[in-house]
Design an enzyme around this catalytic site. Structure first.
Site, PDB file in Angstrom:
ATOM      1  N   GLN A 240      18.945  29.560 -12.480  1.00  0.00           N
ATOM      2  CA  GLN A 240      18.380  28.830 -11.344  1.00  0.00           C
ATOM      3  C   GLN A 240      17.747  29.795 -10.349  1.00  0.00           C
ATOM      4  O   GLN A 240      16.967  29.395  -9.515  1.00  0.00           O
ATOM      5  CB  GLN A 240      19.467  28.000 -10.646  1.00  0.00           C
ATOM      6  CG  GLN A 240      19.970  26.832 -11.480  1.00  0.00           C
ATOM      7  CD  GLN A 240      20.980  25.944 -10.772  1.00  0.00           C
ATOM      8  OE1 GLN A 240      22.018  25.643 -11.333  1.00  0.00           O
ATOM      9  NE2 GLN A 240      20.683  25.505  -9.543  1.00  0.00           N
ATOM     10  N   ARG A 387      25.084  19.699  -7.314  1.00  0.00           N
ATOM     11  CA  ARG A 387      24.070  18.799  -6.751  1.00  0.00           C
ATOM     12  C   ARG A 387      24.252  18.576  -5.247  1.00  0.00           C
ATOM     13  O   ARG A 387      24.224  17.458  -4.752  1.00  0.00           O
ATOM     14  CB  ARG A 387      24.041  17.465  -7.469  1.00  0.00           C
ATOM     15  CG  ARG A 387      22.671  16.836  -7.281  1.00  0.00           C
ATOM     16  CD  ARG A 387      22.418  15.659  -8.142  1.00  0.00           C
ATOM     17  NE  ARG A 387      21.049  15.218  -7.902  1.00  0.00           N
ATOM     18  CZ  ARG A 387      20.208  14.858  -8.847  1.00  0.00           C
ATOM     19  NH1 ARG A 387      20.566  14.870 -10.092  1.00  0.00           N
ATOM     20  NH2 ARG A 387      18.988  14.459  -8.563  1.00  0.00           N
ATOM     21  N   CYS A 388      24.508  19.674  -4.550  1.00  0.00           N
ATOM     22  CA  CYS A 388      24.573  19.564  -3.092  1.00  0.00           C
ATOM     23  C   CYS A 388      24.325  20.946  -2.524  1.00  0.00           C
ATOM     24  O   CYS A 388      24.355  21.928  -3.236  1.00  0.00           O
ATOM     25  CB  CYS A 388      25.929  19.055  -2.626  1.00  0.00           C
ATOM     26  SG  CYS A 388      27.323  20.085  -3.081  1.00  0.00           S
ATOM     27  N   GLU A 763      19.587  16.478  -3.434  1.00  0.00           N
ATOM     28  CA  GLU A 763      21.041  16.474  -3.401  1.00  0.00           C
ATOM     29  C   GLU A 763      21.631  15.442  -2.456  1.00  0.00           C
ATOM     30  O   GLU A 763      22.806  15.101  -2.555  1.00  0.00           O
ATOM     31  CB  GLU A 763      21.514  17.890  -3.061  1.00  0.00           C
ATOM     32  CG  GLU A 763      21.035  18.857  -4.152  1.00  0.00           C
ATOM     33  CD  GLU A 763      21.180  20.323  -3.821  1.00  0.00           C
ATOM     34  OE1 GLU A 763      21.188  20.641  -2.624  1.00  0.00           O
ATOM     35  OE2 GLU A 763      21.304  21.134  -4.743  1.00  0.00           O
TER      36      GLU A 763
END
Lengths: 809, 288
Positions: A240, A387-388, A763
């Site tokens: 990522q 996902r945050c 997110e």
């Protein structure tokens, strides 16, 4: 048709042709993804490439008495077997983590969690490698293990990390116990204690955000290829943050950074799981350097779920103090954070608990104090932002459950209590008690729109009726209404408080206009499915008037892309999106000079019109961006460099603060504990909306993962530290059948400091979704006096709630 | 997730398959649809040296009405069970159950015979076959024989089959046209095995239950035939007290494991809930 109408129509046509910001442009990357034509790490096949596979520990905690690799090495096709003894002379048996700890690459004296990497077998194909892992004989002496983080700091607790046993000063200050990692405090303790001592009403609850896993569909993998002649390493991987990986590889391998080529090809989902560095990456690199041929490592599903970064495992004792009419005066939170065997959180370096201090949420809470204690246990390491943004799901879960508990105690409606405590529009920029400056927001408008749309009053009336019917024995179903009003903090971040290993968390965009007016642009971020190739092009299209279809976006190759910190924490739009706009504006400024030269007017006499500069008052005199691009290469103004390109490294002045109002209506069958989501409404405010369809897709995905986490997804350990359910048989990954229908909506409150006013959205739905589902479940049982019900809310656990309440008699 | 090495065989007839299995010995496994065996092999919980793939044997496929029985070939896929007109007419509960097995992709490949013969207590068909009083036709080195479904299951992955035996077909007595039936399955998600499931077949006359049979899935080492529970229903009008007693009798014979689907006591209670709901639906369908 009059002239003005004609002009307007012409302008509208040209605007539409650009497919710029605000339009529902179809995702260009989907052409290859939906045809199975993406190119992922595992698609890579290089001549002579070998395959690596790990020997893993069956124990959660054990001393390694001996490792015998001879049987494995004797298997035809096995080329090498690496153990810690091979890595130690290179200083590579441990690697640094992003959190300032070290992490074993291959276990040296002890294993600290089940499935920990013990040896790396390299063979001619993956089948032989897999067979050979069974032939490595490891003699273990099992040790008592710690599974419950609340036992970690017991006086008689076994010491887990003997490698740092004597190092009582950790990366984030003193350690209180050999199994303690850090204590992180923020806020005013004395003032908060005083508020609590004097408050009319207080609530206190242990809120557990349980251990789960980001579980991207593509597991973590890498291919390393070392060219011994050139002394250059090429590393393809599921990264990522490819540039960060390059820097880390250089720092730990000693190879000069310019001789390392890191490439992240198409990535099949990340969700935070692919931010950090893993043993597999290091072993493929070492294998290739030692053997001089490419080495591939590909995790399987069980390895992914049980070894690479988990998320959450936050045990949050959460307190609120309020007046009896419902004005919140203070918040006090203590978190016990289970980090597993190593502190391998992927947070900005100065933030051992991420941005947990956003936990005052959307409310004007004047006084607060937060303490986070991180501890080691015999579990896999991680604690990544699934996902945050960093620990924001945890923070929002804490505040959004806590306000519900407070409302219950006060006998107030939970929506009304929220509205009463919202930060008011005129208070922005708002400085929170725990140190953030919220850039913008209009919570009241969003909440009102959401309540009106879902028919909140009517839902409460229906619920009241259903509760009576349940009490009368006419139905076995109970109805819950979940609310969540979240504030995210995304776009890390300003260099004053955000860096990774000392590198400031800027991001970048380099845009080059070709002579014929088409474009290539490269960013320091890396899409894992977010749709960057579509949306960045839309920003550029609007900024410089070249159709998005003529703009190619490229990411992931560290040789060609400008340095960036990667994609996680919803930072691509807030940071690289800003860099893209600024970079495009540099080009536009130069283009204006060229156009002025071409039209023989002063720059100030020109005005921008969608895709061209035209002379003010003489609309027929203009030069399109395409014409200007050509001129920039063959007839630039005297004394001007030819060409048309720009790069920007964008240092964000602040984070952005997306927010939203979510409502969930749920019906629960008390006899089975099965919960059905009847309705889910998500209103998101992410500022300026670049592509409404991409946003909607992001919201759908984030909500689905929120639904999973709240309703059953977990990584559980038994008392011996055996990891339970690390396969898709048990790990809850919802299919289309289980996933509720999503209703999406929005308001637009642009970020005042972002060049295009955008805030990031990928997110938000996860952050806001998890507490919304949990609140719906809790709300359903509240009238029966259930008290706080911990997640995950799978059927058997809800059945147990009913059993305790005597509902099954 | 990579299986150990094995040799692959694909015989064309039952005789060849039986011969191969006899020749290859205990380290040979039959491969039918593969949806139970291959995951076990990928996790190396099973490492057969030989796979004898029986999908090339044409004789083992098909659904037919033969006298008073429905006959289903062992290699008939679950998809074919769902789309069969004969089954829709005579034994609709088989399609109802098949639809609850895994997902469409698996049902295209997964076989009826594999589902009943594997001995996995999580499989759905075994409890239904016990409920319906099915008979399994088996061919082995010593020739062919019949085994009643109700006698077939001995333990988890342990059945009356001996090494070298192949299940060739299943015969199911056609129930009266006015029978009531239902299969109720509680599962966490599509593709999951049952937390608990119940198969019910009843006949009714003048508001009274004239016969009842109940099978339970995944709440013990083996599928269960809840005969005592069923007997408590016969002769009653399925009033609450009778059903309560039958549910209690069914729950009493369960012994589910505690797993990620829930603790043992939950799964026992869910067997009861599923049985109760299956019975309600069966009653609503019974025409007598």
């Amino acid at each position: 048709m009059n002239d003005q109408t004609k002009i307007d129509q012409d302008r509208a046509e040209r605007t539409e042709k650009l497919q710029g910001m605000g339009c529902k442009r179809k995702r260009v990357e989907d052409i290859r993804f939906t045809q199975g034509k993406g190119s992922y790490v595992d698609d890579l096949k290089l001549p002579g490439m070998l395959f690596g596979d790990f020997v893993r520990s069956p124990h959660a905690h054990a001393r390694i008495k001996s490792i015998d690799t001879s049987r494995a090495k004797a298997l035809p096709g096995v080329v090498a077997v690496l153990t810690a003894a091979d890595l130690k002379p290179l200083g590579l048996h441990y690697m640094p983590t992003l959190a300032g700890d070290v992490q074993a690459v291959l276990a040296e004296e002890k294993v600290l969690f089940q499935n920990q990497e013990v040896a790396f077998v390299i063979a001619e194909d993956r089948y032989i490698a897999s067979d050979a892992t069974e032939l490595v004989d490891v003699d273990y002496e099992a040790l008592p293990c710690i599974v419950d983080p609340f036992r970690s700091m017991d006086e008689d607790a076994p010491i887990l990390r003997e490698d740092i046993q004597d190092k009582m000063e950790g990366a984030h200050g003193p350690r209180k116990h050999p199994n303690h990692i850090f204590e992180w405090q923020i806020g005013d303790k004395d003032a908060t204690d005083k508020v609590f001592a004097e408050a009319d009403v207080t609530i206190k609850e242990m809120l557990v955000d349980h251990r789960t896993h980001p579980s991207p569909l593509e597991t973590c993998q890498s291919v390393a290829s070392f060219d011994k002649v050139k002394g250059e390493l090429t590393l393809w991987g599921t990264f990522q943050a490819p540039h960060v990986i390059r820097t880390v590889v250089s720092l730990i391998s000693g190879l000069p950074e310019h001789k390392i080529h890191v490439i992240a090809p198409d990535i099949g989902g990340g969700f935070g799981n692919k931010v950090g560095a893993y043993a597999g990456y290091v072993c493929s690199v070492v294998g290739s350097i030692v053997l001089g041929v490419p080495v591939k490592w590909v995790e399987d599903r069980m390895e992914n779920l049980s070894t690479t970064s988990f998320a959450r495992d936050y045990h949050m004792t959460t307190e609120l103090a309020a007046t009896k009419d419902g004005k919140i005066q203070g918040m006090r939170v203590h978190v016990l954070a289970d980090h597993g065997a190593f502190d391998a959180c992927a947070d900005p370096s100065k933030w051992p608990a991420g941005f947990m201090n956003i936990c005052t949420g959307s409310y004007d809470i004047p006084t607060a104090h937060l303490v986070v204690d991180g501890v080691y246990t015999n579990k896999a390491s991680g604690g990544v932002a699934y996902r945050c943004s960093f620990r924001v799901t945890e923070a929002v879960f804490a505040i959004e459950r806590a306000v519900e508990l407070l409302a219950e105690k006060l006998g107030m409606d939970a929506a009304e209590l929220r509205i009463k405590n919202f930060i008011k529009p005129e208070q922005f920029p708002y400085k929170s008690a725990l140190g953030w400056e919220y850039d913008s927001g209009d919570y009241h408008t969003a909440m009102k729109k959401a309540m009106d749309t879902v028919g909140y009053k009517e839902l409460r009336a229906e619920q009241a009726k259903k509760r009576e019917a349940f009490k009368r024995g006419e139905t076995r179903e109970i109805m819950g209404i979940g609310i969540s009003f979240f504030t995210e903090i995304v776009g890390a971040g300003p260099s004053k408080n955000c860096d990774i290993l000392g590198v400031a968390m800027f991001d970048s965009a380099e845009i080059r206009i070709h002579p014929t007016g088409s474009v290539i642009a490269r960013m320091g971020t890396k899409s894992q499915g977010q749709g960057h190739e579509t949306t960045y092009a839309q920003i550029i299209a609007t900024e410089i008037g070249i159709p998005a279809d003529d703009i190619m976006i490229e990411e992931g190759n560290t040789d060609t892309a400008p340095y960036g910190l990667g994609t996680y924490g919803s930072r691509s739009t807030p940071v690289a999106g800003a860099a893209t706009a600024v970079s495009a504006r540099k080009i536009k400024a130069k283009a204006q000079m060229i156009a002025a030269h071409m039209l023989e007017v002063h720059e100030g006499d020109l005005e921008w019109d969608v895709d061209r500069f035209r002379v003010k008052g003489l609309p027929e005199k203009f030069k399109t961006m395409k014409e200007i691009a050509w001129a920039s290469y063959n007839a630039p103004p005297p004394n001007m460099e030819p060409g048309l390109e720009a790069v920007n490294y964008y240092e964000p002045p602040n984070m952005t603060y997306p927010f939203g109002a979510y409502f969930c209506v749920m019906d629960i069958d008390v006899d089975t504990g099965v919960a059905k989501t009847r309705r889910f409404y998500a209103l998101d405010d992410c500022g300026t909306r670049i592509n409404p369809m991409v946003i909607e897709g992001q919201v759908h995905g984030g909500l689905t993962e929120a639904f999973a986490c709240a309703m059953g997804q977990e990584i559980r350990y038994d008392e011996h530290g055996n990891v339970m359910g690390a396969s898709f048989m048990d790990f809850f990954l919802p299919t289309a059948v289980e996933t509720p229908h999503w209703e999406t909506d929005h308001t637009v409150t642009p970020s005042p400091h972002h060049p295009i006013g955008a805030k990031g959205v990928g997110e938000s739905p996860h952050v806001g979704g998890v507490p919304c589902f949990s609140n719906a479940v809790n709300d359903a049982y509240a009238f029966l006096g259930a008290g706080h019900i911990q997640m995950p809310h799978d059927a058997w656990r809800l059945w147990q709630v009913g059993e305790k309440l005597g509902l099954h008699a | 997730m990579i299986p150990g090495a094995f040799d692959y065989h694909r015989p064309a007839t039952v005789e060849d398959a039986v011969g191969l299995l006899a020749k290859l010995g205990e380290e040979a496994n039959i491969l039918a649809g593969g949806h139970s065996l291959i995951p076990l092999m990928k996790t190396r919980l099973a490492s057969p040296e030989h796979l004898v793939d029986i999908s090339g044997i044409g004789d083992l496929k098909g659904i037919a009405v033969r006298g008073e029985e429905i006959v289903i070939g062992a290699m008939t896929t679950q998809f074919e069970l769902i789309t069969s007109h004969d089954l829709e007419k005579h034994l609709p509960v088989i399609a109802e159950t098949s639809r609850l097995i895994a997902d469409p992709q698996i049902r295209y490949k997964g076989t009826f015979g594999g589902n009943v013969a594997n001995g996995d207590p999580g499989n759905d068909m075994p409890a239904l076959m016990m409920c319906l009083g099915a008979t399994y036709a088996v061919t082995g080195p010593g020739g062919s024989r019949d085994i009643a479904a109700r006698d077939f299951y001995q333990g988890a992955y342990f059945t009356s089959l001996e090494h070298g035996d192949i299940l060739t077909e299943v015969r199911i007595p056609i129930p009266p046209a006015d029978h009531g039936y239902a299969y109720e399955k509680l599962k966490r998600k599509v593709g999951d095995y049952a937390t608990a499931a119940a198969a019910v077949a009843i006949t009714m006359a003048d508001g009274k239950c004239t016969s009842a049979s109940i099978g339970l899935t995944n709440v013990s080492e083996t599928p269960l035939w809840a005969s005592a529970a069923a007997e408590l229903l016969v002769g009653t009008n399925l009033d609450k007290a009778s059903v309560d007693a039958a549910v209690a009798a069914a729950e009493a014979i369960t012994e589910p494991a505690t797993d990620m689907r829930g603790p043992s006591e939950y799964r026992t209670k869910m067997a009861g809930v599923m049985m109760r709901r299956a019975l309600e639906r069966a009653q609503s369908r019974a025409k007598g």
